[in-house]
Design a protein around this motif. Structure first.
Motif, PDB file in Angstrom:
ATOM      1  N   THR A 336       0.841  -1.207   0.000  1.00 53.70           N
ATOM      2  CA  THR A 336       0.000   0.000   0.000  1.00 53.70           C
ATOM      3  C   THR A 336       0.874   1.254   0.000  1.00 53.70           C
ATOM      4  O   THR A 336       0.593   2.226  -0.703  1.00 53.70           O
ATOM      5  CB  THR A 336      -0.928   0.021   1.230  1.00 53.70           C
ATOM      6  N   ARG A 337       1.955   1.209   0.782  1.00 55.90           N
ATOM      7  CA  ARG A 337       2.847   2.365   0.868  1.00 55.90           C
ATOM      8  C   ARG A 337       3.470   2.670  -0.503  1.00 55.90           C
ATOM      9  O   ARG A 337       3.538   3.826  -0.928  1.00 55.90           O
ATOM     10  CB  ARG A 337       3.940   2.090   1.906  1.00 55.90           C
ATOM     11  N   VAL A 338       3.888   1.623  -1.198  1.00 53.71           N
ATOM     12  CA  VAL A 338       4.480   1.812  -2.533  1.00 53.71           C
ATOM     13  C   VAL A 338       3.445   2.422  -3.485  1.00 53.71           C
ATOM     14  O   VAL A 338       3.724   3.379  -4.219  1.00 53.71           O
ATOM     15  CB  VAL A 338       4.991   0.461  -3.096  1.00 53.71           C
ATOM     16  N   PHE A 339       2.250   1.881  -3.439  1.00 56.59           N
ATOM     17  CA  PHE A 339       1.136   2.355  -4.280  1.00 56.59           C
ATOM     18  C   PHE A 339       0.875   3.848  -4.034  1.00 56.59           C
ATOM     19  O   PHE A 339       0.822   4.663  -4.962  1.00 56.59           O
ATOM     20  CB  PHE A 339      -0.087   1.502  -3.940  1.00 56.59           C
ATOM     21  N   VAL A 340       0.742   4.192  -2.769  1.00 52.91           N
ATOM     22  CA  VAL A 340       0.436   5.577  -2.411  1.00 52.91           C
ATOM     23  C   VAL A 340       1.586   6.505  -2.802  1.00 52.91           C
ATOM     24  O   VAL A 340       1.372   7.608  -3.318  1.00 52.91           O
ATOM     25  CB  VAL A 340       0.133   5.667  -0.891  1.00 52.91           C
ATOM     26  N   LYS A 341       2.804   6.039  -2.602  1.00 56.80           N
ATOM     27  CA  LYS A 341       3.964   6.875  -2.920  1.00 56.80           C
ATOM     28  C   LYS A 341       4.032   7.169  -4.425  1.00 56.80           C
ATOM     29  O   LYS A 341       4.348   8.285  -4.820  1.00 56.80           O
ATOM     30  CB  LYS A 341       5.254   6.201  -2.452  1.00 56.80           C
ATOM     31  N   ASN A 342       3.706   6.163  -5.238  1.00 53.89           N
ATOM     32  CA  ASN A 342       3.686   6.370  -6.689  1.00 53.89           C
ATOM     33  C   ASN A 342       2.763   7.522  -7.068  1.00 53.89           C
ATOM     34  O   ASN A 342       3.108   8.364  -7.899  1.00 53.89           O
ATOM     35  CB  ASN A 342       3.200   5.103  -7.406  1.00 53.89           C
ATOM     36  N   SER A 361      -3.357  -0.319   5.323  1.00 51.88           N
ATOM     37  CA  SER A 361      -3.931  -0.516   3.993  1.00 51.88           C
ATOM     38  C   SER A 361      -5.124   0.393   3.744  1.00 51.88           C
ATOM     39  O   SER A 361      -5.947   0.123   2.867  1.00 51.88           O
ATOM     40  CB  SER A 361      -4.318  -1.983   3.819  1.00 51.88           C
ATOM     41  N   ILE A 362      -5.235   1.462   4.536  1.00 55.26           N
ATOM     42  CA  ILE A 362      -6.297   2.466   4.334  1.00 55.26           C
ATOM     43  C   ILE A 362      -5.656   3.689   3.686  1.00 55.26           C
ATOM     44  O   ILE A 362      -4.561   4.106   4.092  1.00 55.26           O
ATOM     45  CB  ILE A 362      -6.917   2.910   5.675  1.00 55.26           C
ATOM     46  N   PHE A 363      -6.314   4.255   2.696  1.00 55.71           N
ATOM     47  CA  PHE A 363      -5.789   5.505   2.140  1.00 55.71           C
ATOM     48  C   PHE A 363      -6.931   6.462   1.829  1.00 55.71           C
ATOM     49  O   PHE A 363      -8.083   6.052   1.694  1.00 55.71           O
ATOM     50  CB  PHE A 363      -4.947   5.236   0.877  1.00 55.71           C
ATOM     51  N   TRP A 364      -6.592   7.730   1.764  1.00 54.17           N
ATOM     52  CA  TRP A 364      -7.595   8.762   1.465  1.00 54.17           C
ATOM     53  C   TRP A 364      -6.966   9.861   0.632  1.00 54.17           C
ATOM     54  O   TRP A 364      -5.877  10.336   0.942  1.00 54.17           O
ATOM     55  CB  TRP A 364      -8.173   9.348   2.759  1.00 54.17           C
ATOM     56  N   VAL A 365      -7.652  10.252  -0.417  1.00 52.68           N
ATOM     57  CA  VAL A 365      -7.182  11.311  -1.292  1.00 52.68           C
ATOM     58  C   VAL A 365      -7.687  12.654  -0.755  1.00 52.68           C
ATOM     59  O   VAL A 365      -8.893  12.922  -0.775  1.00 52.68           O
ATOM     60  CB  VAL A 365      -7.714  11.107  -2.730  1.00 52.68           C
ATOM     61  N   ALA A 366      -6.768  13.478  -0.257  1.00 51.74           N
ATOM     62  CA  ALA A 366      -7.135  14.809   0.232  1.00 51.74           C
ATOM     63  C   ALA A 366      -6.636  15.841  -0.773  1.00 51.74           C
ATOM     64  O   ALA A 366      -5.480  15.790  -1.191  1.00 51.74           O
ATOM     65  CB  ALA A 366      -6.507  15.062   1.594  1.00 51.74           C
ATOM     66  N   GLN A 415      -2.351  -7.342  -6.086  1.00 50.91           N
ATOM     67  CA  GLN A 415      -0.948  -7.673  -6.302  1.00 50.91           C
ATOM     68  C   GLN A 415      -0.197  -6.418  -6.742  1.00 50.91           C
ATOM     69  O   GLN A 415      -0.808  -5.471  -7.255  1.00 50.91           O
ATOM     70  CB  GLN A 415      -0.806  -8.766  -7.374  1.00 50.91           C
ATOM     71  N   PRO A 416       1.137  -6.411  -6.546  1.00 46.54           N
ATOM     72  CA  PRO A 416       1.902  -5.218  -6.950  1.00 46.54           C
ATOM     73  C   PRO A 416       1.599  -4.759  -8.380  1.00 46.54           C
ATOM     74  O   PRO A 416       1.492  -3.549  -8.624  1.00 46.54           O
ATOM     75  CB  PRO A 416       3.354  -5.669  -6.781  1.00 46.54           C
ATOM     76  N   ALA A 417       1.414  -5.697  -9.312  1.00 48.62           N
ATOM     77  CA  ALA A 417       1.131  -5.293 -10.696  1.00 48.62           C
ATOM     78  C   ALA A 417      -0.237  -4.605 -10.800  1.00 48.62           C
ATOM     79  O   ALA A 417      -0.410  -3.642 -11.567  1.00 48.62           O
ATOM     80  CB  ALA A 417       1.176  -6.504 -11.624  1.00 48.62           C
ATOM     81  N   ASP A 418      -1.213  -5.095 -10.023  1.00 48.66           N
ATOM     82  CA  ASP A 418      -2.540  -4.455 -10.017  1.00 48.66           C
ATOM     83  C   ASP A 418      -2.420  -3.025  -9.488  1.00 48.66           C
ATOM     84  O   ASP A 418      -3.061  -2.102  -9.989  1.00 48.66           O
ATOM     85  CB  ASP A 418      -3.514  -5.219  -9.119  1.00 48.66           C
ATOM     86  N   LEU A 419      -1.603  -2.893  -8.441  1.00 53.17           N
ATOM     87  CA  LEU A 419      -1.458  -1.578  -7.813  1.00 53.17           C
ATOM     88  C   LEU A 419      -0.709  -0.615  -8.726  1.00 53.17           C
ATOM     89  O   LEU A 419      -1.005   0.579  -8.753  1.00 53.17           O
ATOM     90  CB  LEU A 419      -0.755  -1.714  -6.456  1.00 53.17           C
ATOM     91  N   GLU A 420       0.243  -1.139  -9.494  1.00 52.26           N
ATOM     92  CA  GLU A 420       0.927  -0.283 -10.470  1.00 52.26           C
ATOM     93  C   GLU A 420      -0.043   0.193 -11.530  1.00 52.26           C
ATOM     94  O   GLU A 420      -0.063   1.367 -11.917  1.00 52.26           O
ATOM     95  CB  GLU A 420       2.066  -1.059 -11.144  1.00 52.26           C
TER      96      GLU A 420
END
Ligand SMILES: *Cc1c(COP(=O)(O)O)cnc(C)c1O
Length: 436
Positions: A336-342, A361-366, A415-420
């Motif tokens: 999740t951290r990698v996904f958000v950082k991208n 694994s929770i995220f929010w777009v502010a 999976q990482p590929a899905d998140l990319e």
């Protein structure tokens, strides 16, 4: 702004028109109606892993995950097999079952913050029962809640602050007597002075303070650990019970939820969502002493025809077992951290006013660069940007909950590929939002 529709949603649109004949607003839970985003809600027919398919056969990468329960993704094999096996023997008996013991033991053996629990059928029911328990134990009636925390549709908690500092609540829904709302005091998050002043002034009447320790129903309003520790301290000081509503954070930020994450011992904890593996389950839990007040041991009444029904217990048990696998949470949080950082890196590079707030694994777009820890710091105008983002993401096959106040969830099935793939689509959609 006129939003063009490149994907076909005509079957969902027709089903939604039909649903309006049967259900108020066409739905069985309000946010599903897509009121704050564009177009008809998706009618979803199946899901697998991190994706689901709507009635028009569009596929989406799903970050709503049924609003949180699906930490293992859609149609998890272990859960499906457990449900299928259990249902062969019947759906409900209204008696205790061995499966209930199994999940009870597994949860209690692995969570040092609770000693006994009671299963119910939803998060709302868990919270409602926890409040009654707190009132029963303390013999006091008032509840303190925080502006920006949601606790289900419990009468006395569908309340917002009136005017003034530590204010008696004003209901946010018709159908709630003023006298009920008056039993609730609403204060802002992350403010030690107001908290202590409120407890000091009303401690003779306050049964409990209820908080989402990871407030995730109105943006993701992360609290300072020091503030939560202070909250614990003053509740003890003033003889007020502390309820952690962990319906989202429980089993999400770690097996022991926010209590474990922050190392704070609340008096009562409520659970829901993940605990049922996608079936309707909630629970409340506390020390053996506090739970001994619940009937039939004690005099606080609480019951349920379908409570701990075996099919739901089987689903929950299968889910909980997976969560106890070594490294389950560290893998999930890392990806999740990698996904958000991208996404964050892209936005920063382009100079967009965006912060992706993340915990586990929770995220929010502010749509701001400011750090936000209170509900009143969210700019309502930023929701216009979310509406465009949501629309663009649907066009690209990414599904976020249909409101800018809702958080997103990453599951073990992403999976990482899905998140990319998802991150690239979110970045492209951000470019549209900001016209870059
Ligand atoms: C979802 C939620 C509830 C309500 O749970 P339901 O199962 O929808 O009744 C209560 N508290 C919190 C923190 C929640 O996120």
């Amino acid at each position: 702004m006129k939003l063009d529709n490149r994907i076909e949603r005509s079957k969902s649109a027709a089903l939604f028109e039909e649903a309006k004949k049967y259900f108020p607003g066409g739905v069985n839970s309000p946010v599903r109606a897509f009121k704050s985003v564009s177009g008809p809600p998706l009618f979803v027919k199946r899901g697998y892993g991190c994706r689901f398919t709507d009635e028009d056969d569009n596929q989406y990468l799903d970050f709503c995950c049924s609003w949180g329960p699906l930490i293992l993704g859609h149609n998890n094999v272990a859960i499906r097999e457990a449900v299928l096996k259990t249902v062969t023997y019947g759906t409900s008996f209204g008696t205790p079952t061995r499966l209930g013991n199994e999940i009870g033991q597994l949860i209690l053996d692995n969570n040092q913050y609770i000693e006994k629990m009671r299963f119910v059928s939803s998060g709302t029911e868990a919270v409602m029962s926890a409040i009654r328990l707190a009132r029963g134990v303390t013999g006091k009636s008032k509840v303190v809640k925080f502006d920006g925390c949601y606790h289900g549709h419990v009468d006395s908690l569908l309340v917002k602050a009136g005017s003034g500092l530590a204010t008696f609540g004003v209901s946010t829904s018709a159908g709630i007597p003023e006298s009920f709302a008056k039993e609730t005091l609403v204060i802002p998050l992350n403010d030690e002075a107001i908290l202590e002043a409120t407890l000091q002034q009303f401690s003779d009447d306050i049964a409990c303070v209820i908080i989402e320790p990871v407030p995730a129903n109105n943006g993701l309003l992360l609290q300072n650990k020091a503030y939560l520790e202070f909250l614990r301290k003053v509740c003890t000081k003033y003889g007020v019970l502390l309820i952690f509503d962990e319906v989202i954070s429980g089993f999400r930020v770690g097996f022991e939820g926010a209590a474990g994450y922050y190392g704070i011992q609340p008096d009562i904890i409520t659970y829901g969502k993940i605990i049922g593996g996608g079936m309707p389950v909630g629970a409340y839990a506390a020390s053996s002493e506090i739970m001994s007040h619940i009937a039939p041991e004690g005099n606080v009444y609480q019951a349920g025809t379908l409570s701990a029904n075996p099919v739901a217990m089987a689903a929950g048990l299968a889910a909980v077992k997976e969560l106890l696998q070594p490294e389950f949470y560290s893998h999930l949080h890392y990806k999740t951290r990698v996904f958000v950082k991208n996404i964050q890196d892209h936005c920063d590079q382009k100079g967009y006013e965006v912060s992706i707030v993340q915990m586990g694994s929770i995220f929010w777009v502010a749509f701001t660069k400011d750090k936000i820890s209170r509900a009143d710091q969210i700019d309502p105008a930023s929701m216009d940007k979310f509406k465009i983002l949501h629309h663009e993401l649907l066009q690209r096959g990414v599904y976020l909950g249909p409101s800018g106040y809702e958080v997103g969830f990453v599951s073990a099935a992403h999976q990482p590929a899905d998140l990319e793939e998802a991150a690239a689509k979110i970045c492209a959609s951000m470019d549209v939002v900001f016209g870059g």
